[in-house]
Every structure is written in structure tokens, then in C-alpha cells.
Design a protein around this motif. Structure first.
Motif, PDB file in Angstrom:
ATOM      1  N   TYR A  41      -4.921  13.641   0.993  1.00 23.59           N
ATOM      2  CA  TYR A  41      -4.690  14.321  -0.284  1.00 23.59           C
ATOM      3  C   TYR A  41      -3.377  13.837  -0.894  1.00 23.59           C
ATOM      4  CZ  TYR A  41      -1.796  17.291   2.751  1.00 23.59           C
ATOM      5  OH  TYR A  41      -0.885  17.753   3.661  1.00 23.59           O
ATOM      6  N   SER A  42      -3.206  14.100  -2.166  1.00 24.94           N
ATOM      7  CA  SER A  42      -1.967  13.758  -2.864  1.00 24.94           C
ATOM      8  C   SER A  42      -1.167  15.025  -3.095  1.00 24.94           C
ATOM      9  CB  SER A  42      -2.267  13.110  -4.220  1.00 24.94           C
ATOM     10  OG  SER A  42      -2.889  11.863  -4.030  1.00 24.94           O
ATOM     11  N   ALA A  43       0.147  14.900  -2.991  1.00 30.72           N
ATOM     12  CA  ALA A  43       1.043  16.026  -3.258  1.00 30.72           C
ATOM     13  C   ALA A  43       2.405  15.457  -3.644  1.00 30.72           C
ATOM     14  CB  ALA A  43       1.158  16.932  -2.034  1.00 30.72           C
ATOM     15  N   ARG A  44       3.224  16.315  -4.185  1.00 39.15           N
ATOM     16  CA  ARG A  44       4.546  15.919  -4.653  1.00 39.15           C
ATOM     17  C   ARG A  44       5.422  15.468  -3.481  1.00 39.15           C
ATOM     18  NH1 ARG A  44       9.482  17.869  -5.673  1.00 39.15           N
ATOM     19  NH2 ARG A  44       9.248  19.946  -4.830  1.00 39.15           N
ATOM     20  N   CYS A  45       6.134  14.363  -3.683  1.00 35.66           N
ATOM     21  CA  CYS A  45       7.100  13.871  -2.694  1.00 35.66           C
ATOM     22  C   CYS A  45       8.283  14.829  -2.667  1.00 35.66           C
ATOM     23  CB  CYS A  45       7.564  12.465  -3.062  1.00 35.66           C
ATOM     24  SG  CYS A  45       8.885  11.838  -1.981  1.00 35.66           S
ATOM     25  N   GLN A  46       8.703  15.215  -1.486  1.00 36.81           N
ATOM     26  CA  GLN A  46       9.815  16.148  -1.353  1.00 36.81           C
ATOM     27  C   GLN A  46      11.154  15.486  -1.658  1.00 36.81           C
ATOM     28  OE1 GLN A  46       9.352  17.976   2.503  1.00 36.81           O
ATOM     29  NE2 GLN A  46       7.673  19.253   1.788  1.00 36.81           N
ATOM     30  N   ASP A  47      11.191  14.145  -1.659  1.00 40.05           N
ATOM     31  CA  ASP A  47      12.444  13.435  -1.947  1.00 40.05           C
ATOM     32  C   ASP A  47      12.617  13.124  -3.431  1.00 40.05           C
ATOM     33  OD1 ASP A  47      13.294  13.479   0.671  1.00 40.05           O
ATOM     34  OD2 ASP A  47      12.543  11.482   1.138  1.00 40.05           O
ATOM     35  N   CYS A  48      11.589  12.533  -4.053  1.00 39.75           N
ATOM     36  CA  CYS A  48      11.755  12.069  -5.437  1.00 39.75           C
ATOM     37  C   CYS A  48      10.882  12.797  -6.458  1.00 39.75           C
ATOM     38  CB  CYS A  48      11.491  10.563  -5.522  1.00 39.75           C
ATOM     39  SG  CYS A  48       9.735  10.128  -5.401  1.00 39.75           S
ATOM     40  N   GLY A  49       9.919  13.586  -5.988  1.00 39.69           N
ATOM     41  CA  GLY A  49       9.039  14.309  -6.905  1.00 39.69           C
ATOM     42  C   GLY A  49       7.832  13.509  -7.353  1.00 39.69           C
ATOM     43  N   GLY A  50       7.732  12.248  -6.942  1.00 39.57           N
ATOM     44  CA  GLY A  50       6.571  11.415  -7.287  1.00 39.57           C
ATOM     45  C   GLY A  50       5.329  11.855  -6.525  1.00 39.57           C
ATOM     46  N   GLN A  51       4.198  11.213  -6.815  1.00 40.51           N
ATOM     47  CA  GLN A  51       2.946  11.516  -6.109  1.00 40.51           C
ATOM     48  C   GLN A  51       2.921  10.761  -4.781  1.00 40.51           C
ATOM     49  OE1 GLN A  51       1.679  14.452  -7.458  1.00 40.51           O
ATOM     50  NE2 GLN A  51      -0.187  13.589  -6.657  1.00 40.51           N
ATOM     51  N   ALA A  52       2.935  11.483  -3.714  1.00 39.47           N
ATOM     52  CA  ALA A  52       2.885  10.898  -2.379  1.00 39.47           C
ATOM     53  C   ALA A  52       1.478  11.052  -1.812  1.00 39.47           C
ATOM     54  CB  ALA A  52       3.897  11.580  -1.458  1.00 39.47           C
ATOM     55  N   GLN A  53       1.118  10.146  -0.929  1.00 38.42           N
ATOM     56  CA  GLN A  53      -0.159  10.220  -0.226  1.00 38.42           C
ATOM     57  C   GLN A  53       0.066  10.934   1.096  1.00 38.42           C
ATOM     58  OE1 GLN A  53      -3.288   9.329  -1.276  1.00 38.42           O
ATOM     59  NE2 GLN A  53      -3.967  10.302   0.594  1.00 38.42           N
ATOM     60  N   TRP A  54      -0.660  12.008   1.311  1.00 39.58           N
ATOM     61  CA  TRP A  54      -0.544  12.806   2.528  1.00 39.58           C
ATOM     62  C   TRP A  54      -1.823  12.688   3.343  1.00 39.58           C
ATOM     63  CZ3 TRP A  54       3.501  16.229   3.922  1.00 39.58           C
ATOM     64  CH2 TRP A  54       4.550  16.300   2.992  1.00 39.58           C
ATOM     65  N   TRP A  55      -1.678  12.807   4.650  1.00 38.57           N
ATOM     66  CA  TRP A  55      -2.800  12.869   5.574  1.00 38.57           C
ATOM     67  C   TRP A  55      -2.546  14.052   6.482  1.00 38.57           C
ATOM     68  CZ3 TRP A  55      -0.069   8.539   4.383  1.00 38.57           C
ATOM     69  CH2 TRP A  55      -0.775   7.535   3.700  1.00 38.57           C
ATOM     70  N   GLY A  56      -3.560  14.838   6.678  1.00 37.99           N
ATOM     71  CA  GLY A  56      -3.439  15.990   7.565  1.00 37.99           C
ATOM     72  C   GLY A  56      -4.550  15.950   8.600  1.00 37.99           C
ATOM     73  N   VAL A  57      -4.239  16.456   9.774  1.00 37.99           N
ATOM     74  CA  VAL A  57      -5.235  16.494  10.843  1.00 37.99           C
ATOM     75  C   VAL A  57      -5.139  17.833  11.565  1.00 37.99           C
ATOM     76  CG1 VAL A  57      -3.723  15.330  12.531  1.00 37.99           C
ATOM     77  CG2 VAL A  57      -6.191  15.272  12.847  1.00 37.99           C
ATOM     78  N   GLN A  58      -6.306  18.459  11.754  1.00 39.21           N
ATOM     79  CA  GLN A  58      -6.387  19.652  12.583  1.00 39.21           C
ATOM     80  C   GLN A  58      -6.844  19.186  13.957  1.00 39.21           C
ATOM     81  OE1 GLN A  58      -9.553  22.553  12.044  1.00 39.21           O
ATOM     82  NE2 GLN A  58      -8.070  24.211  12.272  1.00 39.21           N
ATOM     83  N   VAL A  59      -6.084  19.547  14.978  1.00 39.11           N
ATOM     84  CA  VAL A  59      -6.335  19.061  16.329  1.00 39.11           C
ATOM     85  C   VAL A  59      -6.505  20.235  17.282  1.00 39.11           C
ATOM     86  CG1 VAL A  59      -5.404  17.695  18.248  1.00 39.11           C
ATOM     87  CG2 VAL A  59      -4.856  17.053  15.901  1.00 39.11           C
ATOM     88  N   LEU A  60      -7.514  20.142  18.129  1.00 39.37           N
ATOM     89  CA  LEU A  60      -7.637  21.039  19.273  1.00 39.37           C
ATOM     90  C   LEU A  60      -7.203  20.220  20.466  1.00 39.37           C
ATOM     91  CD1 LEU A  60      -8.486  23.535  20.869  1.00 39.37           C
ATOM     92  CD2 LEU A  60     -10.831  22.635  20.864  1.00 39.37           C
ATOM     93  N   ASP A  61      -6.064  20.578  21.029  1.00 36.42           N
ATOM     94  CA  ASP A  61      -5.518  19.828  22.149  1.00 36.42           C
ATOM     95  C   ASP A  61      -4.834  20.822  23.085  1.00 36.42           C
ATOM     96  OD1 ASP A  61      -4.843  17.632  23.722  1.00 36.42           O
ATOM     97  OD2 ASP A  61      -3.004  17.233  22.607  1.00 36.42           O
TER      98      ASP A  61
END
Length: 143
Positions: free
Chosen positions: A13-33
Motif C-alpha cells: 500500500y501507499s502512505a505518507r513518508c514520515q520523513d518528507c511527507g511524500g508518497q512512500a511504498q509500504w509492505w505489511g505482513v501478518q505472521v503467525l509465528d
């Protein structure tokens, strides 16, 4: 699925960069471990070049919905002879629900309609198997 094998699903997903405010590409994973669910994310910003990884935490509801839409829901199945009281005890412990709510969940489990992400359903299946219940998690087969 093996008892100790990690189970995961991911979403980009895309979300705001916490450093510059630009559009950053994010990846998230739900893990059962290790018998626990975990939500890990990482990002890369093409604007400023920063990156970040955050491990642990809860899967945000909006991203859970998106993950279910992209991967499809997994279902929990239990054996026909599973004692309802034992299944309810495990469901209450894992889901943290009250007696009234667990009856609705049990109904869905017995009907084969209780669903969630694959890691969520596998966690329930593993806990049920540890309590002596024949249980499995997976996606319905396509016709």
C-alpha cells in the motif's frame, strides 16, 4: 499446516513518508509465528530515499479488509464430533469474547462460515488441535 511452520499474508500500500511527507511504498505482513500473531511493516520512499521497518503490533482494520479482499478469506473447520464446550473455551480464550458472542462464533465455525485471514484462522486451528479438537484452516476450493 505444520504446528511450528510460520504462516503469513502480505499487502502492499501507499502512505505518507514520515520523513518528507511524500508518497512512500509500504509492505505489511501478518505472521503467525511461535503461536502468536504479529504485524510487521516496512517502507521505502522514492522521494527522499528513507526506509523504515516496524516489527510487532496489530493489523490495522483497513489493511485487514484489504488483505481479505486481495487474498480471500480463510475458513476454520472443525470435526463433526468436536465437543462444543471445548471449542467455545478455546474460541473465548483466543478471541477474548464473552459467552453471548462466542455462541455466534461457534455457530459460524460449525457451519463452516467463520472466516478471517489465513494466519488468524490457523492460530485458532492450532489452539483447537492443542485442545484435542480436529481442526483445520484454509481457503475454500474453487469449483
Amino acid at each position: 499446516m505444520g504446528t511450528n511452520r510460520a504462516v503469513f499474508e502480505s499487502v502492499a500500500y501507499s502512505a505518507r513518508c514520515q520523513d518528507c511527507g511524500g508518497q512512500a511504498q509500504w509492505w505489511g505482513v501478518q505472521v503467525l509465528d511461535g503461536g502468536r500473531l504479529r504485524w510487521d511493516t516496512e517502507c521505502s520512499c522514492p522521494v527522499c530515499g528513507s526506509g523504515m521497518a516496524v516489527c510487532g503490533g496489530e493489523l490495522p482494520a483497513g489493511l485487514r479488509s484489504r488483505m481479505l479482499a486481495e487474498h480471500g478469506p480463510a475458513r476454520l473447520r472443525v470435526g463433526a464430533s468436536a465437543p462444543n464446550a471445548v471449542v467455545m473455551r478455546v474460541l473465548r480464550a483466543v478471541l477474548g469474547v464473552g459467552l453471548g458472542e462466542v455462541r455466534d462464533v461457534l455457530s459460524g465455525v460449525l457451519a463452516g462460515t467463520h472466516s478471517g485471514t489465513l494466519p488468524e484462522m490457523e492460530l485458532l486451528a492450532r489452539r483447537l488441535r492443542a485442545a484435542g479438537i480436529d481442526a483445520a484452516a484454509g481457503r475454500p476450493s474453487l469449483p
